[in-house]
Design an enzyme around this catalytic site. Structure first.
Site, PDB file in Angstrom:
ATOM      1  N   ASP A  92       6.811   0.863   2.601  1.00 32.35           N
ATOM      2  CA  ASP A  92       6.577  -0.033   1.457  1.00 32.35           C
ATOM      3  C   ASP A  92       7.606   0.253   0.365  1.00 32.35           C
ATOM      4  OD1 ASP A  92       3.934   0.938   2.733  1.00 32.35           O
ATOM      5  OD2 ASP A  92       3.358  -0.969   1.845  1.00 32.35           O
ATOM      6  N   GLU A 114      -2.737  -2.380  15.347  1.00 35.05           N
ATOM      7  CA  GLU A 114      -1.730  -2.011  14.336  1.00 35.05           C
ATOM      8  C   GLU A 114      -2.480  -1.654  13.050  1.00 35.05           C
ATOM      9  OE1 GLU A 114      -1.133  -4.188  11.531  1.00 35.05           O
ATOM     10  OE2 GLU A 114       0.151  -2.593  10.772  1.00 35.05           O
ATOM     11  N   ASN A 174      -0.417   0.977  16.968  1.00 39.21           N
ATOM     12  CA  ASN A 174       0.113   2.267  16.471  1.00 39.21           C
ATOM     13  C   ASN A 174      -0.972   3.143  15.854  1.00 39.21           C
ATOM     14  OD1 ASN A 174      -0.305   0.799  14.161  1.00 39.21           O
ATOM     15  ND2 ASN A 174       1.742   1.074  13.307  1.00 39.21           N
ATOM     16  N   ASN A 230      -2.297  -2.115   9.641  1.00 44.11           N
ATOM     17  CA  ASN A 230      -2.695  -3.019   8.551  1.00 44.11           C
ATOM     18  C   ASN A 230      -3.879  -3.894   8.956  1.00 44.11           C
ATOM     19  OD1 ASN A 230      -0.795  -2.109   6.742  1.00 44.11           O
ATOM     20  ND2 ASN A 230       0.721  -3.661   7.284  1.00 44.11           N
ATOM     21  N   HIS A 271       8.972  -1.252   9.230  1.00 41.88           N
ATOM     22  CA  HIS A 271       8.036  -2.373   9.345  1.00 41.88           C
ATOM     23  C   HIS A 271       8.107  -3.290   8.110  1.00 41.88           C
ATOM     24  CE1 HIS A 271       5.967  -0.103  12.563  1.00 41.88           C
ATOM     25  NE2 HIS A 271       5.859   0.916  11.750  1.00 41.88           N
ATOM     26  N   ASP A 272       7.904  -2.694   6.949  1.00 46.06           N
ATOM     27  CA  ASP A 272       7.754  -3.489   5.727  1.00 46.06           C
ATOM     28  C   ASP A 272       9.077  -4.099   5.251  1.00 46.06           C
ATOM     29  OD1 ASP A 272       5.158  -1.325   4.303  1.00 46.06           O
ATOM     30  OD2 ASP A 272       5.160  -2.706   5.996  1.00 46.06           O
ATOM     31  N   ASP A 309       0.874  -1.187   0.000  1.00 47.68           N
ATOM     32  CA  ASP A 309       0.000   0.000   0.000  1.00 47.68           C
ATOM     33  C   ASP A 309       0.905   1.229   0.000  1.00 47.68           C
ATOM     34  OD1 ASP A 309      -0.825   0.555   3.521  1.00 47.68           O
ATOM     35  OD2 ASP A 309       0.854  -0.569   2.674  1.00 47.68           O
TER      36      ASP A 309
HETATM   37  O1  RIB Z   1       1.619  -0.521  10.997  1.00 54.04           O
HETATM   38  C1  RIB Z   1       2.632  -0.433  10.027  1.00 54.04           C
HETATM   39  C2  RIB Z   1       2.098  -0.806   8.673  1.00 54.04           C
HETATM   40  O2  RIB Z   1       1.053   0.084   8.304  1.00 54.04           O
HETATM   41  C3  RIB Z   1       3.147  -0.671   7.566  1.00 54.04           C
HETATM   42  O3  RIB Z   1       2.885  -1.623   6.573  1.00 54.04           O
HETATM   43  C4  RIB Z   1       2.918   0.701   7.035  1.00 54.04           C
HETATM   44  O4  RIB Z   1       3.310   0.841   5.666  1.00 54.04           O
HETATM   45  C5  RIB Z   1       1.427   0.803   7.137  1.00 54.04           C
HETATM   46  O5  RIB Z   1       0.869   0.175   5.998  1.00 54.04           O
HETATM   47 CA    CA Z   2       2.648  -0.875   4.245  1.00 56.35          CA
END
Ligand code: RIB
Ligand code: CA
Length: 318
Positions: free
Chosen positions: A18, A168, A162, A170, A243-244, A13
């Site tokens: 990303d 979280e 977050n 996603n 993260h990604d 995304d």
């Molecule tokens: O929480 C972190 C995720 O959410 C990561 O993939 C960031 O790109 C957002 O998509």
């Molecule tokens: Ca992402």
């Protein structure tokens, strides 16, 4: 697999991290980036897709097909994360727009087609909401047996969220999709949650040292400079969570994390929307620890960044 590389489909995304995961996939000698599928998440589907094409062009990778996917979650309206990624999703960096066209079939269909054409070979790395994968599972219930491995960036299991104190992003963005994916019979499903990704931030010092590099840095290094500038300069962050890239790195080298076989529950609504918790043993391998130093060293080396040692505990990332 070409030259021992792991064939990867990356579901994005495209947002800032990303974009960094795309750079890692393109530059890593361990990865064969077979295709990229996009979906609405950090930004809307049009921006996520345009950003993905622009990043791949920036990296000089124009042969990897990009397939546009879900424009909204399964049930709920799209919520974005523009406050983190900027209104354009790339930290408001002004990358040249791509003139490439997207692949003929849509994200979920491309996942099913590719997995069917290369049964048992492909690793799917999902670093956005899980809408595309949930749709693909819906139209091809046998998909779980066609993929070699699935790695998901998503959830928070023993740490706060977050996007809310419990969730979280996603998973919060499409909790129904996440619940369907976590319940699917994948033989190898690894979940990279905030429990480990919050130990792996790009330090501002590394970003500043990269920006200062006078020599001809690889486009991956200049991509880091461009897409992280808003976070470090305008927002004054001292770190940006990777993260990604961590999810992709764990797909390429599973030894970077230790996991626990779990059954994962997802809260679908109310104040707990998107909360994830472990209800007992199961087949979902939830990452519990990460070798953050080894991950970061590999990330810096692969993208051509200065390998400065920075204590993660001193950072206050986004
Ligand atoms: O929480 C972190 C995720 O959410 C990561 O993939 C960031 O790109 C957002 O998509
Ligand atoms: Ca992402």
């Amino acid at each position: 697999m070409s030259q021992g590389r792991r064939p990867i489909i990356l579901d994005v995304d495209t947002g800032i991290d990303d974009a960094l995961a795309l750079a890692l996939a393109v530059r890593s000698s361990r990865a064969e980036l077979v295709a990229v599928t996009t979906l609405a998440g950090n930004v809307d589907i049009e921006r996520a897709t345009a950003n993905t094409l622009a990043v791949l062009d920036w990296l000089g990778t124009t042969e990897v097909p990009v397939h546009r996917g879900a424009s909204r979650p399964l049930v709920r309206p799209h919520v974005d994360a523009a406050y983190v990624h900027g209104t354009n999703g790339l930290g408001n960096a002004d990358l040249p727009a791509s003139v490439r066209t997207i692949g003929g079939d849509r994200g979920p269909a491309a996942i099913v087609r590719l997995a069917t054409s290369r049964p048992g070979e492909l690793t799917l790395v999902c670093v956005g909401p899980l809408t595309n994968l949930a749709i693909a599972l819906n139209v091809e219930p046998g998909l779980a047996d066609l993929l070699d491995r699935v790695v998901v960036m998503g959830g928070a299991y023993a740490v706060p969220g977050n996007v809310t104190p419990r969730a979280e992003f996603n998973v919060y963005a499409d909790p129904e999709a996440a619940a369907q994916v976590f319940a699917a019979p994948f033989p190898r499903l690894t979940v990279i949650g905030l429990d480990v990704s919050h130990q792996t931030a790009l330090p501002r010092a590394v970003w500043e040292a990269t920006r200062a590099t006078g020599s001809d840095p690889h486009p991956a290094a200049t991509l880091v400079v461009e897409v992280c500038r808003r976070s470090f300069i305008e927002r004054g962050m001292t770190g940006f969570y990777l993260h990604d890239p961590l999810a992709l790195a764990a797909a390429l080298d599973p030894s970077l994390v230790t996991t626990e076989g779990s059954t994962v529950a997802v809260a679908l609504g109310g104040e707990e929307r998107g909360m994830t918790w472990i209800t007992g043993p199961g087949n979902v391998q939830v990452a519990r620890t990460v070798d953050a130093e080894r991950f970061l060293a590999g990330f810096y080396e692969t993208l051509g960044l200065p390998a400065l040692a920075v204590d993660q505990r001193t950072l206050h990332p986004e």
